[in-house]
Design an enzyme around this catalytic site. Structure first.
Site, PDB file in Angstrom:
ATOM      1  N   GLY A   1     -13.195  19.533 -11.454  1.00 34.13           N
ATOM      2  CA  GLY A   1     -12.209  19.274 -10.400  1.00 34.13           C
ATOM      3  C   GLY A   1     -12.896  18.498  -9.298  1.00 34.13           C
ATOM      4  O   GLY A   1     -14.128  18.487  -9.215  1.00 34.13           O
TER       5      GLY A   1
ATOM      6  N   CYS B   1     -18.657  21.693 -14.825  1.00 34.97           N
ATOM      7  CA  CYS B   1     -18.749  20.944 -13.564  1.00 34.97           C
ATOM      8  C   CYS B   1     -18.254  21.785 -12.383  1.00 34.97           C
ATOM      9  O   CYS B   1     -18.880  22.777 -12.042  1.00 34.97           O
ATOM     10  CB  CYS B   1     -18.000  19.625 -13.707  1.00 34.97           C
ATOM     11  SG  CYS B   1     -18.451  18.461 -12.420  1.00 34.97           S
ATOM     12  N   TYR B   2     -17.111  21.436 -11.806  1.00 31.74           N
ATOM     13  CA  TYR B   2     -16.594  22.272 -10.709  1.00 31.74           C
ATOM     14  C   TYR B   2     -16.430  23.713 -11.196  1.00 31.74           C
ATOM     15  O   TYR B   2     -16.707  24.670 -10.468  1.00 31.74           O
ATOM     16  CB  TYR B   2     -15.246  21.725 -10.219  1.00 31.74           C
ATOM     17  CG  TYR B   2     -14.578  22.623  -9.186  1.00 31.74           C
ATOM     18  CD1 TYR B   2     -14.920  22.533  -7.846  1.00 31.74           C
ATOM     19  CD2 TYR B   2     -13.622  23.566  -9.582  1.00 31.74           C
ATOM     20  CE1 TYR B   2     -14.331  23.376  -6.912  1.00 31.74           C
ATOM     21  CE2 TYR B   2     -13.033  24.407  -8.655  1.00 31.74           C
ATOM     22  CZ  TYR B   2     -13.387  24.308  -7.322  1.00 31.74           C
ATOM     23  OH  TYR B   2     -12.807  25.146  -6.404  1.00 31.74           O
TER      24      TYR B   2
ATOM     25  N   HIS C   1     -20.565  17.398 -18.410  1.00 35.01           N
ATOM     26  CA  HIS C   1     -19.276  17.432 -19.126  1.00 35.01           C
ATOM     27  C   HIS C   1     -19.482  17.376 -20.641  1.00 35.01           C
ATOM     28  O   HIS C   1     -19.656  16.279 -21.184  1.00 35.01           O
ATOM     29  CB  HIS C   1     -18.412  16.233 -18.701  1.00 35.01           C
ATOM     30  CG  HIS C   1     -17.873  16.369 -17.311  1.00 35.01           C
ATOM     31  ND1 HIS C   1     -16.669  16.980 -17.040  1.00 35.01           N
ATOM     32  CD2 HIS C   1     -18.394  15.994 -16.120  1.00 35.01           C
ATOM     33  CE1 HIS C   1     -16.461  16.962 -15.740  1.00 35.01           C
ATOM     34  NE2 HIS C   1     -17.486  16.377 -15.150  1.00 35.01           N
TER      35      HIS C   1
ATOM     36  N   GLU D   1     -17.281  17.686 -22.870  1.00 31.06           N
ATOM     37  CA  GLU D   1     -16.093  17.125 -23.536  1.00 31.06           C
ATOM     38  C   GLU D   1     -16.120  15.602 -23.622  1.00 31.06           C
ATOM     39  O   GLU D   1     -15.319  15.001 -24.335  1.00 31.06           O
ATOM     40  CB  GLU D   1     -14.819  17.591 -22.804  1.00 31.06           C
ATOM     41  CG  GLU D   1     -14.543  16.972 -21.438  1.00 31.06           C
ATOM     42  CD  GLU D   1     -15.337  17.616 -20.298  1.00 31.06           C
ATOM     43  OE1 GLU D   1     -16.357  18.274 -20.566  1.00 31.06           O
ATOM     44  OE2 GLU D   1     -14.948  17.432 -19.130  1.00 31.06           O
TER      45      GLU D   1
ATOM     46  N   ASP E   1       5.990   7.355 -30.505  1.00 30.72           N
ATOM     47  CA  ASP E   1       6.191   8.534 -29.658  1.00 30.72           C
ATOM     48  C   ASP E   1       7.643   9.015 -29.646  1.00 30.72           C
ATOM     49  O   ASP E   1       7.917  10.195 -29.854  1.00 30.72           O
ATOM     50  CB  ASP E   1       5.738   8.247 -28.219  1.00 30.72           C
ATOM     51  CG  ASP E   1       4.324   7.704 -28.175  1.00 30.72           C
ATOM     52  OD1 ASP E   1       3.603   7.912 -29.166  1.00 30.72           O
ATOM     53  OD2 ASP E   1       3.952   7.073 -27.173  1.00 30.72           O
TER      54      ASP E   1
ATOM     55  N   LYS F   1      -2.489  10.179 -28.572  1.00 23.37           N
ATOM     56  CA  LYS F   1      -1.831   9.341 -29.590  1.00 23.37           C
ATOM     57  C   LYS F   1      -2.191   9.760 -31.018  1.00 23.37           C
ATOM     58  O   LYS F   1      -1.319   9.855 -31.879  1.00 23.37           O
ATOM     59  CB  LYS F   1      -2.239   7.883 -29.359  1.00 23.37           C
ATOM     60  CG  LYS F   1      -1.376   6.889 -30.072  1.00 23.37           C
ATOM     61  CD  LYS F   1      -0.129   6.633 -29.278  1.00 23.37           C
ATOM     62  CE  LYS F   1       0.721   5.542 -29.787  1.00 23.37           C
ATOM     63  NZ  LYS F   1       1.844   5.298 -28.857  1.00 23.37           N
TER      64      LYS F   1
END
Ligand code: XMP
Length: 510
Positions: A54, A81-82, A168, A170, A226, A366
Site C-alpha cells: 500500500g 511491503c506495507y 514484492h 508477486e 470479455d 485476460k
C-alpha cells in the site's frame, strides 16, 4: 474449499497476488481491509491471509490499519511491503523512514534458511519499492533476509506462522517470488492446491443465480472476448432473463456479425438482439474525415442505438458489462463498483438507470478470462480473437468512409489474416490487419493502366499494446498476401507493409 484471504491495503499489485495464488490452484479472494471483520475472517475458514502492499506509512494519520487481533487468530499471515510493516507495527515493532533513501527496483536480497525460503538460493534478486523499513522487530520475530540497504527484508515468527517480506514476491522481477508464495501456501498454510477454474465458474453462476433471481439484465455484446465470456456465464446463471444487444454498426470485419449471431443466438441459445444499424452509422459518418470526430460520432451513435433498443425491451434492472481487472485499474481503482464505459460501447446510456451494474469478470486477468471462455465451450476463434477497436474499420480507413471502401477493406483484411494464420503467425503477431490508405497510385493490370487504392498491412508483436514492435512477417507470407489482394480486388493496385513500431506510431492508423 480451501481459500486464502488477500487483505487489500491499497497497493498496486494486489490483484497480481491473487492471480499468482490462483495459478497455484488455491482460491484467493481480495477484500478491502476496512470492510472485513475479524468474525467474518474466522467464519470463512481461511487457510492463510496475505496483507498486501500500500502507498502509506503505518504512522500516517489515515493509514489503513486492521485490527491487531488478526495476528492472534492462529491463521498464518504473510505481509508484503506495507503489509510487512503493518505486521511489525501491530505486533509492537518499529517502522522508520530509511535514512539512506528508498529502495526501488531490482535489488539483491540475502536470505536465510527458513520455511518461507525453501528452495530459494541464499543470494537472489527481488523487487523492492519502499521508503519505510522495519527498524525494530516485534517480540518473537527474527530477521530472515536483508539487502545492502535494508536490514530487515524479511522476518518471521515461526511459532505463530507470521511472515513478512519487504519486497514484492508477486512481481516477476523477484526471481524466486513464485517459490516464496508457493512455500507460504503449501508449507506454511498447508494448502492442498485443488482449486480449478471450473470452481470459479460454478461459484459465479451460483452467486448470480441467487442475486439476480427474477431480475432482467441487459448486456451490450461486442463479440470481443470479455463481453462474450460475461454473456455466456450470465446466461448459464439466469437464462432468458439476460438480453444481449449486439449492435452491428456495419464497421465490422468480414462475416463477424453473422458469426456472433450464430454463436450466441444459435449455439448457446442466448436471447440476442442483433441490431443492423449500418445505414444509421454510415449516414452519420458521411463526409467525415477527421479521426477523432469519427470516433466521437460512432461512440455517441452507439449509445443512441442501444438506448432505442433498451426502450423496446421494457424495464431492465441491471446492466452487465465485461469489465476485466485491467479495465478496473485503468478507470481508477476503488472498492466500490467502478462504472467503466465499455471499450466497445463507448459509454453508458445516460438516460437509462439501472439498479446495479453486474461485472462477473471484474477480478480476472485476460488470460484467466480466456481460460473461463474455453471451459464454457466458447469457440476457440472467439476466445483467442485479437483485439478489435470499438470504432471498428472506421479507424482503418483513412479519410471518408463509404460502403464501397468498407467492403474492399474487409476483403483485403480477410486475405491478410488468412495468410498469417495459414503461416502459423497468430501466436507471435498479437494484432494484424489491413488498412485502406487515402493514397491512390498508378498501376498496370493486364495491359491497362490503373489508378487504384493502396492497402497497408499492419502486424504488431506486443505484450500489453502500450508499446509494440512491428512483426517480422516472413517475406513469403507478405508476398502471398500482396498478390492475392491485388489479384482478388480489382480496385487495389499497391500493397505496402508498415514497419513502424509503437512509439512513435500507434497500432491503429487513426
Ligand atoms: P493504439 O492505436 O492506441 O492501439 O496504439 C492500442 C490498442 O487499442 C486498440 N484501440 C481501440 N480499442 N476502442 C477500442 O476498443 C478504440 O477506440 C481503440 N483505438 C485503439 C487497438 O486496436 C490496439 O489493440
Amino acid at each position: 474449499m480451501e481459500k486464502i484471504l488477500v487483505l487489500d491495503f491499497g497497493g498496486q499489485y494486489n490483484q497480481l497476488i491473487a492471480r499468482r495464488v490462483r495459478a497455484m490452484q488455491v482460491y484467493a479472494e481480495i477484500k478491502p481491509y476496512h470492510k472485513t471483520t475479524l468474525s467474518e475472517i474466522r467464519s470463512e475458514g481461511y487457510k492463510g491471509i496475505i496483507f498486501t502492499g500500500g502507498p502509506n506509512s503505518v504512522y500516517a494519520e489515515n493509514a489503513p490499519r486492521c485490527d491487531g487481533d488478526i495476528l492472534t487468530l492462529g491463521i498464518p499471515v504473510l505481509g508484503i511491503c506495507y503489509g510487512a510493516q503493518l505486521i511489525a507495527y501491530l505486533a509492537g515493532g518499529e517502522v522508520r523512514a530509511a535514512e539512506n533513501g528508498s529502495e526501488y527496483g531490482k535489488t539483491v536480497v540475502y536470505s536465510e534458511e527458513n520455511r518461507l525460503f525453501q528452495d530459494v538460493p541464499a543470494v537472489s534478486e527481488c523487487f523492492m519499492s519502499h521508503t519505510d523499513y522495519i527498524a525494530t522487530l516485534p517480540k518473537g520475530f527474527t530477521t530472515i533476509a536483508h539487502t545492502d540497504k535494508c536490514p530487515c527484508a524479511a522476518m518471521c515468527d515461526e511459532s505463530r506462522k507470521l511472515y513478512a517480506v519487504q519486497f514484492h514476491p508477486e512481481v516477476t522481477h523477484t526471481v524466486y517470488g513464485n517459490q516464496i508464495l508457493h512455500n507460504f501456501l503449501f508449507s506454511v498454510c498447508g494448502c492442498a492446491g485443488d482449486w480449478k477454474m471450473e470452481d470459479f465458474i460454478e461459484r459465479t453462476i451460483e452467486k448470480y443465480r441467487k442475486e439476480l433471481a427474477g431480475k432482467k439484465v441487459l448486456l451490450a455484446l461486442s463479440g470481443g472476448v470479455d463481453s462474450s465470456v460475461a454473456a455466456v456465464l450470465l446466461h448459464r446463471a439466469i437464462g432468458k432473463n439476460l438480453t444481449c444487444v449486439f449492435v452491428d454498426h456495419g464497421l465490422l470485419r468480414k462475416d463477424e456479425g453473422d458469426f456472433v449471431e450464430h454463436t450466441f443466438g444459435e449455439k448457446f441459445g442466448v436471447h440476442l438482439l442483433r441490431i443492423n444499424a449500418e445505414e444509421r452509422f454510415l449516414g452519420k459518418l458521411k463526409g467525415v474525415t477527421e479521426p477523432e470526430k469519427k470516433r466521437k460520432i460512432i461512440g455517441e451513435e452507439f449509445i443512441r442505438v442501444f438506448e432505442d433498443e433498451a426502450k423496446n425491451i421494457g424495464k431492465v434492472e441491471c446492466l452487465a458489462q465485461g469489465t476485466i481487472y485491467p479495465d478496473v485499474i485503468e478507470s481508477g481503482k476503488g472498492d466500490s463498483a467502478v462504472i467503466k464505459s465499455h471499450h466497445n460501447v463507448g459509454g453508458l446510456p445516460s438516460v437509462m438507470s439501472f439498479e446495479s451494474i453486474v461485472e462477473p469478470l471484474r477480478d480476472l486477468f485476460k488470460d484467466e478470462v480466456r481460460e473461463v471462455g474455453e471451459k464454457l465451450g466458447i469457440p476457440h476463434a472467439l476466445v483467442w480473437r485479437q483485439p478489435f477497436p470499438g470504432p471498428g474499420l472506421a479507424v482503418r480507413i483513412i479519410g471518408e468512409i463509404t460502403k464501397e471502401k468498407l467492403d474492399l477493406l474487409r476483403t483485403a483484411d480477410a486475405i491478410f489474416r488468412e495468410e498469417m494464420e495459414r503461416a502459423g503467425m497468430e501466436r507471435e503477431a498479437k494484432q494484424y490487419f489491413a488498412v485502406l490508405t487515402s493514397v491512390r497510385s498508378v498501376g498496370v493490370k493486364g495491359d491497362s493502366r490503373t489508378y487504384g487504392y493502396t492497402i497497408a498491412l499492419r502486424s504488431v508483436t506486443t505484450d500489453d499494446f502500450m508499446t509494440a514492435e512491428w512483426t517480422r512477417v516472413p517475406f513469403e507470407v507478405l508476398e502471398r498476401a500482396s498478390s492475392r489482394i491485388t489479384g482478388e480486388i480489382a480496385e487495389v493496385t499497391r500493397v505496402v507493409y508498415d514497419i513502424t513500431s509503437k512509439p512513435p506510431a500507434t497500432v491503429e492508423w487513426e
